[in-house]
Design a protein around this motif. Structure first.
Motif, PDB file in Angstrom:
ATOM      1  N   UNK A   1       0.712  -1.244  -0.137  1.00  0.00           N
ATOM      2  CA  UNK A   1       0.359  -0.066  -0.020  1.00  0.00           C
ATOM      3  C   UNK A   1       0.904   1.235  -0.133  1.00  0.00           C
ATOM      4  N   UNK A   2       1.836   0.943  -0.323  1.00  0.00           N
ATOM      5  CA  UNK A   2       3.248   2.230  -0.484  1.00  0.00           C
ATOM      6  C   UNK A   2       4.206   2.100   0.766  1.00  0.00           C
ATOM      7  N   UNK A   3       5.058   2.481   0.198  1.00  0.00           N
ATOM      8  CA  UNK A   3       6.484   2.297   1.175  1.00  0.00           C
ATOM      9  C   UNK A   3       6.235   3.069   2.575  1.00  0.00           C
ATOM     10  N   UNK A   4       5.316   4.015   2.692  1.00  0.00           N
ATOM     11  CA  UNK A   4       5.141   4.902   4.043  1.00  0.00           C
ATOM     12  C   UNK A   4       4.033   4.355   4.654  1.00  0.00           C
ATOM     13  N   UNK A   5       3.157   3.447   3.985  1.00  0.00           N
ATOM     14  CA  UNK A   5       2.178   3.019   4.853  1.00  0.00           C
ATOM     15  C   UNK A   5       2.224   2.612   6.272  1.00  0.00           C
ATOM     16  N   UNK A   6       3.268   1.906   6.482  1.00  0.00           N
ATOM     17  CA  UNK A   6       3.646   1.531   7.791  1.00  0.00           C
ATOM     18  C   UNK A   6       3.810   2.394   8.814  1.00  0.00           C
TER      19      UNK A   6
ATOM     20  N   UNK B   1       2.206   5.346   8.880  1.00  0.00           N
ATOM     21  CA  UNK B   1       1.231   6.156   9.095  1.00  0.00           C
ATOM     22  C   UNK B   1       0.651   6.371  10.645  1.00  0.00           C
ATOM     23  N   UNK B   2       0.693   5.243  11.286  1.00  0.00           N
ATOM     24  CA  UNK B   2       0.268   5.338  12.575  1.00  0.00           C
ATOM     25  C   UNK B   2       0.735   3.862  13.100  1.00  0.00           C
ATOM     26  N   UNK B   3       1.080   3.758  14.478  1.00  0.00           N
ATOM     27  CA  UNK B   3       1.553   2.742  15.132  1.00  0.00           C
ATOM     28  C   UNK B   3       0.478   1.332  14.984  1.00  0.00           C
ATOM     29  N   UNK B   4      -0.954   1.806  14.688  1.00  0.00           N
ATOM     30  CA  UNK B   4      -1.685   0.604  14.681  1.00  0.00           C
ATOM     31  C   UNK B   4      -1.590   0.048  13.295  1.00  0.00           C
ATOM     32  N   UNK B   5      -1.486   0.920  12.336  1.00  0.00           N
ATOM     33  CA  UNK B   5      -1.058   0.513  10.872  1.00  0.00           C
ATOM     34  C   UNK B   5       0.173  -0.424  10.835  1.00  0.00           C
ATOM     35  N   UNK B   6       0.927   0.058  11.362  1.00  0.00           N
ATOM     36  CA  UNK B   6       2.445  -0.312  11.559  1.00  0.00           C
ATOM     37  C   UNK B   6       2.092  -1.979  12.073  1.00  0.00           C
TER      38      UNK B   6
END
Length: 255
Positions: free
Chosen positions: A201-206, A208-213
């Motif tokens: 979902x893109x190199x920066x997706x993780x 975005x937020x600790x939950x998404x990571x």
């Protein structure tokens, strides 16, 4: 993605690339809905943590009607910019978020724009002629082995994202197809899949937020981490019993 160059996998004939490509009159058989980010993994985690079932409404907002008839139900919906559930909801579509809610012995109602919509589409169009399951890289081995024992054909439905092909769903389909055909991916291939899933979902997706990571690294990338197999029964996803794993192993993350 897992390549099928030398493997006699039947991925191409099994794959439905997006929810929008589900036939108007699906052929009888088993259909595995794959929405890796994040519906599939959230459903798997809810059932693994003891939810009695996950009701899938036709539309977002109908979860409140369901709770009116099931006062002990927890309901999932949208999230705020701060990654909290929207007003009135107990959780949102995130496997790592539902780690911290008490669902043991309680019903749940939730849908999603992609995976939930695909489950509802198959339910409406297929009726009693199709069996609907939910899969992901997270339970690829378990669901592949489970469905391999069935006589009916298996279709792998990549939910997609807003009508577009989602790479992470195709990774899940490729993995499940390999286990269906008894051609398990090597550890090197699994590592390649994890790399693709981390950046799908893109190199920066993780970041975005600790939950998404956590959603990505602890769930989407956790290939074969769960043996839970969600199966549609009526309007709800329930836990099918995998014949090759004991109930106690299914309750936790596999080693």
């Amino acid at each position: 993605m897992v390549h099928e160059d030398t493997a006699h996998s039947r991925l191409d004939e099994r794959l439905i690339e997006r929810c929008e490509d589900v036939p108007a009159n699906p052929e009888p058989g088993a259909y595995v809905v794959i929405d890796t980010m994040h519906f599939s993994n959230t459903v798997i985690e809810l059932l693994a943590r003891g939810a009695t079932h996950v009701h899938v409404p036709d539309e977002r907002g109908e979860e409140f009607d369901y709770r009116a008839g099931h006062p002990d139900a927890l309901i999932g919906g949208g999230r705020t910019a701060e990654y909290d559930p929207e007003d009135g909801y107990d959780f949102f579509n995130s496997p790592s978020y539902v780690q911290d809610i008490d669902v043991e012995g309680r019903p749940v109602s939730m849908t999603s724009t992609n995976g939930g919509r695909t489950v509802a589409t198959l339910r409406e169009r297929g009726g009693e002629d199709v069996d609907v399951f939910v899969g992901a890289p997270l339970n690829a081995r378990a669901i592949g082995r489970f469905l391999r024992r069935r006589e009916h054909p298996v279709s792998l439905v990549a939910a997609g994202y807003q009508g577009e092909i989602a790479v992470e769903d195709h990774v899940g389909a490729a993995l499940i197809s390999r286990y269906l055909d008894e051609i398990p991916p090597t550890e090197t291939e699994i590592e390649r899949c994890r790399d693709q899933l981390e950046t799908a979902k893109g190199p920066d997706y993780v970041e975005k937020h600790a939950i998404r990571c956590r959603d990505v690294r602890a769930y989407a990338m956790n290939v074969n981490g769960r043996a839970v197999i969600p199966e549609l029964s009526g309007d709800s996803l329930v836990r099918a019993r995998a014949p090759d794993r004991s109930a106690s192993r299914e309750r936790g993350l596999a080693d």
